[in-house]
Scaffold this active site. Sequence first.
Site, PDB file in Angstrom:
ATOM      1  N   ALA A 176       1.822   9.594  15.476  1.00 61.69           N
ATOM      2  CA  ALA A 176       1.605  10.636  14.453  1.00 61.69           C
ATOM      3  C   ALA A 176       0.809  10.061  13.284  1.00 61.69           C
ATOM      4  O   ALA A 176      -0.127  10.695  12.777  1.00 61.69           O
ATOM      5  CB  ALA A 176       2.947  11.172  13.973  1.00 61.69           C
ATOM      6  N   ALA A 177       1.169   8.836  12.868  1.00 60.84           N
ATOM      7  CA  ALA A 177       0.446   8.214  11.748  1.00 60.84           C
ATOM      8  C   ALA A 177      -1.010   7.972  12.125  1.00 60.84           C
ATOM      9  O   ALA A 177      -1.927   8.265  11.347  1.00 60.84           O
ATOM     10  CB  ALA A 177       1.110   6.887  11.375  1.00 60.84           C
ATOM     11  N   LYS A 178      -1.229   7.469  13.339  1.00 59.32           N
ATOM     12  CA  LYS A 178      -2.584   7.087  13.725  1.00 59.32           C
ATOM     13  C   LYS A 178      -3.462   8.294  14.012  1.00 59.32           C
ATOM     14  O   LYS A 178      -4.668   8.271  13.738  1.00 59.32           O
ATOM     15  CB  LYS A 178      -2.536   6.136  14.928  1.00 59.32           C
ATOM     16  CG  LYS A 178      -1.907   4.782  14.596  1.00 59.32           C
ATOM     17  CD  LYS A 178      -2.630   4.081  13.446  1.00 59.32           C
ATOM     18  CE  LYS A 178      -2.205   2.649  13.234  1.00 59.32           C
ATOM     19  NZ  LYS A 178      -2.885   2.039  12.088  1.00 59.32           N
ATOM     20  N   VAL A 184       0.814  -1.220   0.000  1.00 61.38           N
ATOM     21  CA  VAL A 184       0.000   0.000   0.000  1.00 61.38           C
ATOM     22  C   VAL A 184       0.846   1.267   0.000  1.00 61.38           C
ATOM     23  O   VAL A 184       0.333   2.361  -0.256  1.00 61.38           O
ATOM     24  CB  VAL A 184      -1.008   0.038   1.183  1.00 61.38           C
ATOM     25  CG1 VAL A 184      -2.012  -1.102   1.082  1.00 61.38           C
ATOM     26  CG2 VAL A 184      -0.306   0.071   2.537  1.00 61.38           C
ATOM     27  N   TYR A 213       4.352   6.145  15.209  1.00 63.94           N
ATOM     28  CA  TYR A 213       3.066   5.431  15.134  1.00 63.94           C
ATOM     29  C   TYR A 213       1.917   6.348  15.582  1.00 63.94           C
ATOM     30  O   TYR A 213       0.860   6.404  14.938  1.00 63.94           O
ATOM     31  CB  TYR A 213       3.173   4.192  16.027  1.00 63.94           C
ATOM     32  CG  TYR A 213       2.007   3.237  15.993  1.00 63.94           C
ATOM     33  CD1 TYR A 213       1.788   2.397  14.895  1.00 63.94           C
ATOM     34  CD2 TYR A 213       1.141   3.137  17.086  1.00 63.94           C
ATOM     35  CE1 TYR A 213       0.740   1.493  14.889  1.00 63.94           C
ATOM     36  CE2 TYR A 213       0.094   2.228  17.081  1.00 63.94           C
ATOM     37  CZ  TYR A 213      -0.102   1.409  15.981  1.00 63.94           C
ATOM     38  OH  TYR A 213      -1.150   0.518  15.982  1.00 63.94           O
ATOM     39  N   SER A 265      -5.692   3.848  16.171  1.00 66.26           N
ATOM     40  CA  SER A 265      -5.243   3.214  17.423  1.00 66.26           C
ATOM     41  C   SER A 265      -5.462   4.166  18.585  1.00 66.26           C
ATOM     42  O   SER A 265      -5.418   5.392  18.418  1.00 66.26           O
ATOM     43  CB  SER A 265      -3.755   2.892  17.330  1.00 66.26           C
ATOM     44  OG  SER A 265      -3.247   2.550  18.599  1.00 66.26           O
TER      45      SER A 265
HETATM   46  P1  NAP Z   1      -0.229  -7.481  12.168  1.00 64.93           P
HETATM   47  O1  NAP Z   1      -0.707  -8.723  12.810  1.00 64.93           O
HETATM   48  O2  NAP Z   1       1.214  -7.121  12.245  1.00 64.93           O
HETATM   49  O3  NAP Z   1      -0.677  -7.527  10.616  1.00 64.93           O
HETATM   50  C1  NAP Z   1      -0.347  -6.471   9.776  1.00 64.93           C
HETATM   51  C2  NAP Z   1      -0.976  -6.683   8.414  1.00 64.93           C
HETATM   52  O4  NAP Z   1      -0.638  -5.540   7.612  1.00 64.93           O
HETATM   53  C3  NAP Z   1      -0.446  -7.903   7.684  1.00 64.93           C
HETATM   54  O5  NAP Z   1      -1.517  -8.491   6.979  1.00 64.93           O
HETATM   55  C4  NAP Z   1       0.568  -7.322   6.702  1.00 64.93           C
HETATM   56  O6  NAP Z   1       0.681  -8.056   5.486  1.00 64.93           O
HETATM   57  C5  NAP Z   1      -0.078  -5.996   6.392  1.00 64.93           C
HETATM   58  N1  NAP Z   1       0.876  -5.017   5.876  1.00 64.93           N
HETATM   59  C6  NAP Z   1       1.950  -4.482   6.495  1.00 64.93           C
HETATM   60  N2  NAP Z   1       2.570  -3.621   5.683  1.00 64.93           N
HETATM   61  C7  NAP Z   1       1.858  -3.614   4.520  1.00 64.93           C
HETATM   62  C8  NAP Z   1       1.991  -2.928   3.296  1.00 64.93           C
HETATM   63  N3  NAP Z   1       3.003  -2.070   3.079  1.00 64.93           N
HETATM   64  N4  NAP Z   1       1.089  -3.155   2.319  1.00 64.93           N
HETATM   65  C9  NAP Z   1       0.046  -4.043   2.515  1.00 64.93           C
HETATM   66  N5  NAP Z   1      -0.114  -4.724   3.663  1.00 64.93           N
HETATM   67  C10 NAP Z   1       0.774  -4.510   4.639  1.00 64.93           C
HETATM   68  O7  NAP Z   1      -0.998  -6.204  12.713  1.00 64.93           O
HETATM   69  P2  NAP Z   1      -2.350  -6.078  13.583  1.00 64.93           P
HETATM   70  O8  NAP Z   1      -1.973  -6.129  15.008  1.00 64.93           O
HETATM   71  O9  NAP Z   1      -3.379  -6.993  13.052  1.00 64.93           O
HETATM   72  O10 NAP Z   1      -2.757  -4.569  13.264  1.00 64.93           O
HETATM   73  C11 NAP Z   1      -3.641  -4.240  12.194  1.00 64.93           C
HETATM   74  C12 NAP Z   1      -3.961  -2.755  12.265  1.00 64.93           C
HETATM   75  O11 NAP Z   1      -4.551  -2.471  13.529  1.00 64.93           O
HETATM   76  C13 NAP Z   1      -2.730  -1.867  12.158  1.00 64.93           C
HETATM   77  O12 NAP Z   1      -3.052  -0.699  11.439  1.00 64.93           O
HETATM   78  C14 NAP Z   1      -2.432  -1.524  13.597  1.00 64.93           C
HETATM   79  O13 NAP Z   1      -1.736  -0.311  13.702  1.00 64.93           O
HETATM   80  C15 NAP Z   1      -3.837  -1.434  14.172  1.00 64.93           C
HETATM   81  N6  NAP Z   1      -3.915  -1.615  15.621  1.00 64.93           N
HETATM   82  C16 NAP Z   1      -3.434  -2.769  16.179  1.00 64.93           C
HETATM   83  C17 NAP Z   1      -3.523  -2.910  17.563  1.00 64.93           C
HETATM   84  C18 NAP Z   1      -3.039  -4.149  18.256  1.00 64.93           C
HETATM   85  O14 NAP Z   1      -2.984  -4.118  19.499  1.00 64.93           O
HETATM   86  N7  NAP Z   1      -2.735  -5.222  17.559  1.00 64.93           N
HETATM   87  C19 NAP Z   1      -4.081  -1.891  18.336  1.00 64.93           C
HETATM   88  C20 NAP Z   1      -4.552  -0.745  17.724  1.00 64.93           C
HETATM   89  C21 NAP Z   1      -4.468  -0.623  16.349  1.00 64.93           C
HETATM   90  P3  NAP Z   1       1.887  -9.108   5.223  1.00 64.93           P
HETATM   91  O15 NAP Z   1       1.697 -10.176   6.247  1.00 64.93           O
HETATM   92  O16 NAP Z   1       1.669  -9.596   3.852  1.00 64.93           O
HETATM   93  O17 NAP Z   1       3.155  -8.331   5.425  1.00 64.93           O
END
Ligand code: NAP
Length: 266
Positions: free
Chosen positions: A176-178, A83, A174, A161
């Site tokens: 700043a992005a969020k 992306v 992170y 987030s």
């Molecule tokens: P995760 O398990 O690390 O999974 C990240 C996903 O993003 C993977 O499917 C990865 O694909 C994909 N990705 C990363 N870079 C990419 C890119 N350049 N282009 C396309 N896909 C990409 O993360 P998660 O914990 O599920 O988090 C998902 C979202 O929720 C994120 O935006 C995170 O900031 C937000 N969030 C998470 C939490 C938490 O506690 N986990 C809390 C608040 C917000 P590949 O596997 O193919 O690399």
Amino acid sequence: MSSTSAERPADVERPSRQPLAGQTCLVTGASRGIGRGIACELGRHGATIIVNYRSSEAAAHEVADAITDADTEGTARPIQADVTDPSEVDAMREAVRETVGPIDVLVTNAGITSDRTFADMTREDWHRVLDVSLHGTFNCTKAFYDDLETADDGRLIAISSVVGKQGNVGQANYAAAKSGLFGFTRSLALELAGSGATANCVAPGFTRTEMVEAIPDGIQDDLRDDIPLERFATVNEIAGLVRYLAGERSGYITGEVIDINGGIDL
Ligand code: NAP
């Protein structure tokens, strides 16, 4: 006495189709974690899903197969695109158009962390994190904006987030992005409003995924101590909120940042 559907008043009538049947939803970063949960939840409710991924090809195919093989109207196909790269996102849009046509719902979920306290944070750490969450959301929204504007119930849902609101030690990039996503979706909510489409942010607290499991156990315990509900969120809880926002019943919610964090900011 049981009533037949012919006797049932319209407001309690059982729908004959699943609530998201006929909707096409693109979920970025859907190969694992929260994105995978969102894709499966939307598919379970009848939608056609584009499972975007960057590098986890086998995992993305497994998600798409699980959705398609389930006993629901939902189907899915995986499409690779980084992306952060506008040309890959544009190629994804062409592939989506050729295979399933325009989308109705865009969930910009892909995100990464690269944690370091500010004194040690490099420009690369900064750009890498903003590139995926913020610029990735820009690239995908740019590519699919016309679809959202012309859909009957267009939906832009950005996964932000709690850190975007509170900040966090070691996460200036992170945060700043969020928090950038808050202003982005509010602006898009205003610009899309004339078409009836909505734009919202979901701001999860800590959620059980690989991103959180990478945090050392002692720090996880400290984080949990600060949460009134005394636990991390499950992926299904986040996915259920996104499913609500993707559906027709949420059509009057726009420009909001919706917290789902166990009461962490109370
Ligand atoms: P995760 O398990 O690390 O999974 C990240 C996903 O993003 C993977 O499917 C990865 O694909 C994909 N990705 C990363 N870079 C990419 C890119 N350049 N282009 C396309 N896909 C990409 O993360 P998660 O914990 O599920 O988090 C998902 C979202 O929720 C994120 O935006 C995170 O900031 C937000 N969030 C998470 C939490 C938490 O506690 N986990 C809390 C608040 C917000 P590949 O596997 O193919 O690399």
